[in-house]
Write an enzyme that holds these catalytic residues in place. Structure first.
Site, PDB file in Angstrom:
ATOM      1  N   GLU A 163       0.821  -1.253   0.054  1.00 31.14           N
ATOM      2  CA  GLU A 163       0.018  -0.073   0.074  1.00 31.14           C
ATOM      3  C   GLU A 163       0.949   1.341  -0.139  1.00 31.14           C
ATOM      4  OE1 GLU A 163      -3.196  -0.414  -0.620  1.00 31.14           O
ATOM      5  OE2 GLU A 163      -2.982  -2.369  -0.370  1.00 31.14           O
ATOM      6  N   TRP A 166       2.023   1.865  -3.235  1.00 28.83           N
ATOM      7  CA  TRP A 166       0.984   2.454  -4.442  1.00 28.83           C
ATOM      8  C   TRP A 166       0.942   4.021  -4.322  1.00 28.83           C
ATOM      9  CZ3 TRP A 166      -2.144   1.296  -8.177  1.00 28.83           C
ATOM     10  CH2 TRP A 166      -2.627  -0.148  -8.287  1.00 28.83           C
ATOM     11  N   TRP A 194     -20.665  12.537 -19.488  1.00 26.29           N
ATOM     12  CA  TRP A 194     -21.410  12.259 -18.184  1.00 26.29           C
ATOM     13  C   TRP A 194     -22.579  12.821 -17.980  1.00 26.29           C
ATOM     14  CZ3 TRP A 194     -18.212   8.884 -16.093  1.00 26.29           C
ATOM     15  CH2 TRP A 194     -16.838   9.045 -16.370  1.00 26.29           C
ATOM     16  N   ASN A 229     -10.759   2.645   2.913  1.00 26.09           N
ATOM     17  CA  ASN A 229     -10.312   2.785   1.531  1.00 26.09           C
ATOM     18  C   ASN A 229     -11.337   1.520   0.752  1.00 26.09           C
ATOM     19  OD1 ASN A 229      -8.602   2.396  -0.752  1.00 26.09           O
ATOM     20  ND2 ASN A 229      -8.456   0.133  -0.309  1.00 26.09           N
ATOM     21  N   TRP A 247     -15.769  12.085 -12.523  1.00 26.84           N
ATOM     22  CA  TRP A 247     -14.995  11.590 -11.628  1.00 26.84           C
ATOM     23  C   TRP A 247     -14.346  12.823 -11.095  1.00 26.84           C
ATOM     24  CZ3 TRP A 247      -9.951  12.918 -12.425  1.00 26.84           C
ATOM     25  CH2 TRP A 247      -9.354  13.211 -13.615  1.00 26.84           C
ATOM     26  N   TRP A 270      -9.619   7.633  -7.866  1.00 26.32           N
ATOM     27  CA  TRP A 270     -10.542   8.202  -8.572  1.00 26.32           C
ATOM     28  C   TRP A 270     -10.618   7.951 -10.191  1.00 26.32           C
ATOM     29  CZ3 TRP A 270     -15.455   9.651  -7.770  1.00 26.32           C
ATOM     30  CH2 TRP A 270     -15.711   9.801  -6.463  1.00 26.32           C
TER      31      TRP A 270
END
Ligand SMILES: Cc1cc2nc3c(=O)[nH]c(=O)nc-3n(C[C@H](O)[C@H](O)[C@H](O)COP(=O)(O)OP(=O)(O)OC[C@H]3O[C@@H](n4cnc5c(N)ncnc54)[C@H](O)[C@@H]3O)c2cc1C
Length: 338
Positions: A163, A166, A194, A229, A247, A270
């Site tokens: 993590e 990441w 959208w 998360n 988004w 996102w």
């Protein structure tokens, strides 16, 4: 003042700000020095053999681990140098004059049980358990050192280390692909039209979509400045896929409310959910928020904590029907991407 020392920042606004300050200081004859501190490996320190940045997480992680293993661990003890700092002048502007307010929410502890790190792989996905570290806010504000944390957790848990990798990955993406601020990593996704329904967006923001896991997460965010998360993934997927909402609107809402807000990880999260990012979930994979709740909040402890009226007539019915929304999302994505 003899010199100014600061740490690298990878956000476009901060890069511009630091450049302006550096020019200003140079003009005044003051030296300035900048260092890596926010992440473990930055920019192109971990890159492909041809010198280009990685855009897929797994090969990046493998190269990151290889370099981490080979490179001697560095420590920068600096406590004994603190007296060299320029003293804060009495006349400096008070924080409230700059618009900062006292937080009404409690700040998570810096101390994390070794057991939590050890069990992290089994507990991290369940929002009802205190199975994650809540260290995001400390990493974001620099109140703990990323190096120290990595050295501490590396022997304890590979999943936790992943993590943190990441986090480095998204900072690396931001610094090498700054267009991700405001634009899709994959340009084709900017073609998507959208729906951006104002009523649906408001229901999502307030936690009134009729999908309990989504609503619990959005209410947790509003009340505490934090969201688990797993729930971040579910609410972001719901926003972009079920509601077909841009988004960037969801990203901005998170940026406003998350205490651990980091542009790089927020943008990465996102764009991952919307499918527009590097190494994103394929667009045809749409989270089912009901199944996610049954799997990750089986006892309903989490949803009942954040939705007091759950199970009563006051709780809203779903604003979109899941199967309809899933099919509509897939058809819409297909239409604009093919
Ligand atoms: C839509 C979305 C938005 C997000 N926005 C942010 C954000 O603004 N700031 C932020 O720090 N993280 C963000 N994340 C990643 C992740 O949700 C949080 O880092 C994590 O929930 C913070 O809680 P924790 O400290 O208990 O994490 P733990 O599970 O204890 O993890 C430890 C640390 O690892 C890092 N980390 C964990 N997961 C990720 C991840 N997927 N990506 C990058 N780093 C990670 C964080 O620094 C975190 O504090 C986002 C994820 C999604 C899906």
């Amino acid at each position: 003042m003899k010199a100014v020392y600061y740490n690298h920042d990878y956000e476009p606004y901060a890069i511009q700000r630091d450049r302006t300050m550096k020019d200003f200081l140079t003009g005044k004859g003051i030296s300035s020095f900048s260092f890596k501190d926010q992440c473990y490996f930055e920019k192109l320190e971990v890159c492909k053999k041809d010198g280009n940045p990685y855009t897929v997480y797994t090969p990046y992680k493998n190269a990151w681990l290889e370099r981490f293993t080979l490179q001697p661990k560095e420590n920068f003890p600096s406590e004994h140098l603190l007296n060299n700092l320029y003293p804060v002048p009495q006349s400096s502007i008070a924080l409230d004059k700059l618009g900062f307010l006292d937080a009404v929410v409690s700040f998570p502890s810096k101390k994390v049980d070794t057991a939590l790190f050890k069990n992290y792989g089994d507990t991290r996905d369940y929002p009802e358990r205190m199975g994650t570290s809540r260290l995001g806010v400390h990493l974001r504000f620099g109140t703990i050192s990323i190096r120290k944390l990595i050295y501490h957790v590396e022997p304890l848990n590979a999943t936790f280390l992943n993590e943190l990798i990441w986090r480095d990955f998204y900072m690396m993406i931001l610094s090498n692909f700054p267009h991700v601020v405001g634009k899709s990593f994959k340009p084709a996704y900017d073609q998507i039209q959208w729906i951006n329904d104002a009523y649906h967006t408001q229901a999502w923001k307030e936690g009134n979509t009729g999908y309990p896991l989504v609503d619990a997460g959005m209410r947790e965010l509003l009340e505490t400045g934090y969201m688990h998360n797993r729930v971040r993934m579910v609410v972001a997927s719901f926003f972009t896929k079920h509601l077909l909402a841009d988004w960037r609107i969801g990203e901005a809402w998170f940026a406003k409310h998350l205490l651990d807000f980091e542009l790089s990880s927020n943008n990465g999260g996102w764009q991952w959910a919307a499918g527009s990012g590097c190494d994103a979930a394929p667009y045809f994979r749409v989270f089912n928020p009901v199944l996610q709740q049954e799997k990750f909040d089986k006892s309903m402890h989490y949803i009942k904590t954040w939705i007091p009226e759950f199970g009563t007539p006051d709780y809203p019915i779903p604003i979109v029907e899941h199967e309809f929304a899933r099919k509509r999302a897939i058809e819409t994505y297909k239409k604009y991407l093919s």
